[in-house]
Design an enzyme around this catalytic site. Structure first.
Site, PDB file in Angstrom:
ATOM      1  N   HIS A   1      -4.801  -5.508   5.873  1.00  0.00           N
ATOM      2  CA  HIS A   1      -4.317  -6.576   6.752  1.00  0.00           C
ATOM      3  C   HIS A   1      -3.888  -6.032   8.105  1.00  0.00           C
ATOM      4  O   HIS A   1      -3.724  -4.831   8.295  1.00  0.00           O
ATOM      5  CB  HIS A   1      -3.168  -7.348   6.089  1.00  0.00           C
ATOM      6  CG  HIS A   1      -1.942  -6.544   5.785  1.00  0.00           C
ATOM      7  ND1 HIS A   1      -1.007  -6.230   6.732  1.00  0.00           N
ATOM      8  CD2 HIS A   1      -1.503  -5.997   4.623  1.00  0.00           C
ATOM      9  CE1 HIS A   1      -0.032  -5.524   6.171  1.00  0.00           C
ATOM     10  NE2 HIS A   1      -0.310  -5.368   4.880  1.00  0.00           N
TER      11      HIS A   1
ATOM     12  N   CYS B   1      -0.051  -1.552   0.913  1.00  0.00           N
ATOM     13  CA  CYS B   1      -1.228  -2.127   1.556  1.00  0.00           C
ATOM     14  C   CYS B   1      -1.744  -1.195   2.654  1.00  0.00           C
ATOM     15  O   CYS B   1      -1.073  -0.253   3.061  1.00  0.00           O
ATOM     16  CB  CYS B   1      -0.901  -3.488   2.166  1.00  0.00           C
ATOM     17  SG  CYS B   1      -0.670  -4.790   0.935  1.00  0.00           S
TER      18      CYS B   1
END
Length: 112
Positions: A71, A87
């Site tokens: 992301h 992440c």
């Protein structure tokens, strides 16, 4: 669109896009902290969402490992560092460019 795949090298904090085993793009990334490491292994992209809000920046691509994804970020200074909860973070313009190449079901390899 030809099939692409992603290889993320945690050691040099780089994400590489491959087309038929040839690197066509590379991007710097931020990865998980020591206590919340980015998982190593073979995954696929399971969902995509523009503008997910919060700390996820301009785009979210969820991985087949629940709660993990690639992301954007609202903290560009975190790119290149061990700064996430596992992440893979990218600069917002980079994750938007990546999202245009990748499809649901494309392979993502994360290696140490």
């Amino acid at each position: 669109m030809p099939p692409y795949r992603i290889i993320i090298d945690l050691s040099d904090r780089m994400l590489h896009v491959l087309e038929q085993n040839r690197v066509i793009r590379s991007f710097p990334v931020g990865i998980g902290r020591m206590v919340t490491e980015t998982p190593v292994g073979e995954f696929t992209i399971v969902n995509k969402a523009p503008n997910p809000g919060g700390p996820y920046g301009a785009f979210w691509m969820g991985l087949s490992k629940p709660h993990y994804g690639i992301h954007g970020t609202n903290d560009p200074s975190s790119i290149g560092h061990m700064s996430s909860h596992g992440c893979v973070r990218m600069y917002n313009p980079d994750v938007v460019a990546l999202s245009k190449l990748m499809n649901i079901g494309d392979r993502v390899t994360i290696r140490p």
